[in-house]
Scaffold this active site. Sequence first.
Site, short mmCIF file in Angstrom:
data_model
loop_
_atom_site.label_atom_id
_atom_site.label_comp_id
_atom_site.label_asym_id
_atom_site.label_seq_id
_atom_site.Cartn_x
_atom_site.Cartn_y
_atom_site.Cartn_z
N ARG A 106 1.07 -1.06 0.22
CA ARG A 106 -0.04 0.02 -0.08
C ARG A 106 0.96 1.22 -0.13
NH1 ARG A 106 -5.00 1.81 3.98
NH2 ARG A 106 -6.34 0.58 2.17
N HIS A 133 -7.49 0.91 -6.04
CA HIS A 133 -7.21 0.24 -4.88
C HIS A 133 -8.22 -1.15 -4.99
CE1 HIS A 133 -7.84 -1.22 -1.04
NE2 HIS A 133 -8.88 -0.40 -0.33
N GLN A 136 -10.66 -4.17 -2.98
CA GLN A 136 -11.45 -3.42 -2.56
C GLN A 136 -12.87 -3.63 -3.25
OE1 GLN A 136 -12.11 -1.00 0.86
NE2 GLN A 136 -14.58 -1.65 -0.01
N ASP A 229 -17.27 7.92 -1.09
CA ASP A 229 -15.66 7.61 -0.64
C ASP A 229 -14.87 9.33 0.00
OD1 ASP A 229 -13.06 7.12 0.16
OD2 ASP A 229 -12.01 7.43 -1.46
N CYS A 270 -15.81 2.93 0.91
CA CYS A 270 -15.23 1.80 1.38
C CYS A 270 -14.71 1.82 2.64
CB CYS A 270 -13.77 1.98 0.15
SG CYS A 270 -13.59 3.58 0.21
N ARG A 315 -14.13 -7.84 2.89
CA ARG A 315 -12.79 -7.34 2.25
C ARG A 315 -11.66 -9.09 2.66
NH1 ARG A 315 -10.36 -2.48 2.08
NH2 ARG A 315 -8.71 -4.07 0.73
N1 NVA Z 1 -9.18 7.37 -1.41
C1 NVA Z 1 -9.27 6.78 0.06
C2 NVA Z 1 -9.62 5.09 -0.13
C3 NVA Z 1 -9.43 4.57 1.61
C4 NVA Z 1 -9.80 3.17 1.18
C5 NVA Z 1 -7.97 7.06 0.50
O1 NVA Z 1 -6.81 7.40 -0.86
O2 NVA Z 1 -7.68 7.66 1.45
N1 CP Z 2 -11.59 0.76 2.90
C1 CP Z 2 -9.97 0.59 3.37
O1 CP Z 2 -9.20 0.09 2.06
O2 CP Z 2 -9.59 0.17 4.42
P1 CP Z 2 -8.55 1.08 5.90
O3 CP Z 2 -7.66 2.05 4.36
O4 CP Z 2 -8.72 0.79 6.58
O5 CP Z 2 -7.34 -0.17 4.80
#
Ligand code: NVA
Ligand code: CP
Length: 330
Positions: A106, A133, A136, A229, A270, A315
């Site tokens: 990540r 992502h 997800q 989101d 998400c 997930r």
């Molecule tokens: N768009 C958000 C998704 C988190 C799962 C982020 O990148 O912070």
């Molecule tokens: N939805 C998601 O990816 O959550 P986290 O940032 O907690 O992993």
Amino acid sequence: MNLKGKSFLKLLDFTPDEINYLIDLAAKLKAEKKSDIKHKLCDGKNIALIFEKTSTRTRCSFEVAAYDLGMNVTYLDPTGSQMGKKESIADTARVLGGIYDAIEYRGFGQETVEALGKYAGVPVYNGLTDEFHPTQILADFLTIKEQFGYLKGINFVYMGDARFNMGNSLMVGCAKMGLNFTACAPEKYFPDKALVAECEAIAKETGATLKFETDPKKAVENADVIYTDVWVSMGESTDVWKERIDELLPYQVNDTLMSNAKDTTVFMHCLPAFHNLETTVGKEVGGKFGLDALEVTDSVFESEKSIVFKEAENRMHTIKAVIAATLSDI
Ligand code: NVA
Ligand code: CP
């Protein structure tokens, strides 16, 4: 279906049949887990989890999925490795690829996870980048399948900033799996034109449709799923909150918006979500701008239409399917 040895970097790399296979495999593994049937399909294998951004769902899902499959896990937190600081991505990939059977990453640019995939020699999984992502979306689609029984033909509406990882990945997923995708936001928040063109070509093959709408009332009229989101994603400057709130508040998922949709319409997110002021960021931003919620109100989030916690649980089952399909002989 044989996905053994393959990385999971973005949905664009997978056929609709392969995506469907992963969703169905997740459903099978979920049913097994609920019946307490063990599935140590990757017994003794090792996985490295690299997180350059924080996480609750993705990290915990990778860890529990790996344990359920009989694997051992190393977690590297945002400060816990030399990667990028003292060692290049290509070098890190070859080091970890020699030690581990798989790597999850990540972080920021998609190019980093692509480079890991290129050099590691073992499957690499995208646990979120700025652009995509993909794990997800598998969870989201398993949840939609559980809710409605099918994916093809579902009217899927994404409200808010559709230019970032969630908007992009959901658009690709919908195009691949034949859902009708609508992004609803001011025009500047629509996804990148090149990605839209790529998805339009895919949609032609699958029967999906793609729409870009600025009027929230119109967008949700026939929606089966309304998804949103956060308005400011991880890695973005907090300075953009004012602009995002000014521009995206009309696209907040609230009771009025939901009442413009159908009785059967569900709400998805998400997560994490700013639906109240019970978080440090929610309190700070909400307090500053005089709001009690941001992208979704508490009343929608807590309503019967909200399936966000089923989605969050999925997930784990879907990530398990990705690991099992790419590492075992299943
Ligand atoms: N768009 C958000 C998704 C988190 C799962 C982020 O990148 O912070
Ligand atoms: N939805 C998601 O990816 O959550 P986290 O940032 O907690 O992993």
